[in-house]
Design a protein around this motif. Sequence first.
Motif, mmCIF file in Angstrom:
data_model
loop_
_atom_site.group_PDB
_atom_site.id
_atom_site.type_symbol
_atom_site.label_atom_id
_atom_site.label_comp_id
_atom_site.label_asym_id
_atom_site.label_seq_id
_atom_site.Cartn_x
_atom_site.Cartn_y
_atom_site.Cartn_z
ATOM 1 N N ASN A 168 64.859 15.730 62.327
ATOM 2 C CA ASN A 168 63.462 16.141 62.315
ATOM 3 C C ASN A 168 62.504 15.027 62.729
ATOM 4 O OD1 ASN A 168 63.668 18.901 61.364
ATOM 5 N ND2 ASN A 168 64.457 17.989 59.476
ATOM 6 N N ASN A 192 59.722 16.307 64.865
ATOM 7 C CA ASN A 192 58.876 17.356 64.300
ATOM 8 C C ASN A 192 57.496 16.760 64.003
ATOM 9 O OD1 ASN A 192 57.642 19.306 62.615
ATOM 10 N ND2 ASN A 192 59.642 20.017 61.907
ATOM 11 N N ARG A 195 54.847 26.953 61.517
ATOM 12 C CA ARG A 195 54.710 26.858 62.982
ATOM 13 C C ARG A 195 55.826 26.019 63.591
ATOM 14 N NH1 ARG A 195 48.546 25.824 64.688
ATOM 15 N NH2 ARG A 195 47.875 27.968 64.471
ATOM 16 N N TYR A 196 56.135 24.897 62.931
ATOM 17 C CA TYR A 196 57.161 23.971 63.418
ATOM 18 C C TYR A 196 58.232 23.842 62.345
ATOM 19 C CZ TYR A 196 53.161 22.652 66.324
ATOM 20 O OH TYR A 196 52.087 22.671 67.144
ATOM 21 N N LYS A 244 64.505 21.293 61.184
ATOM 22 C CA LYS A 244 65.903 21.542 61.576
ATOM 23 C C LYS A 244 66.798 21.139 60.409
ATOM 24 C CE LYS A 244 64.669 20.292 66.235
ATOM 25 N NZ LYS A 244 64.643 19.187 67.161
#
Length: 179
Positions: A112, A115, A174-175, A178
């Motif tokens: 991440n 991100n 929204r994001y 992982k």
Amino acid sequence: MSYASVAASGPKQSPEEVLARAPAPLEVEHTEDSVSSLVDVDSPHISSVPSDYEEQSVKTDTQEERIEREEEIKQTAKDIKQKAAARKEATKEKAEAAKEKAESAKEKVKKNSDNPVVVSNAVGLAVIGTLLSIGAYRKHSRGELTGKVVAAWAGVLGLFGVGDYFVSQYFFKRYPPKN
């Protein structure tokens, strides 16, 4: 010259001094009642030592009690060692679980790292930590750092953490991270 000869050469006792001396010791009266309470040596109250006494491993009750206490102590020590071994094993298992958890967290951070929510949280944490540290150093150097100031800053930091949590949850929709 001896003490006895010096004492003998001194003045004799007066009749009043002779009467004032300590009374003569009492004599013990001998009666038949005093010997009747003695134990008869031929009675069964007297026990004899068995013929194999020297070959016995435990010769007295006291020795037997000591051996029993030693066995109890050995058993207790054995139990303590077993518990310690079990604790050591459990500690190893916990350490392995913590190590695995740390590795999985590392992997999650690596996955991440691109991100934007994770990056902004890391930057925000660094900025807030730096500002608080600099402010605390300045207050301390001026002698103004008190418990009330620290408590107020801790409250502000807590409010920031709560706000950051809810804002991050919104942006994680929204994001998504992982896994």
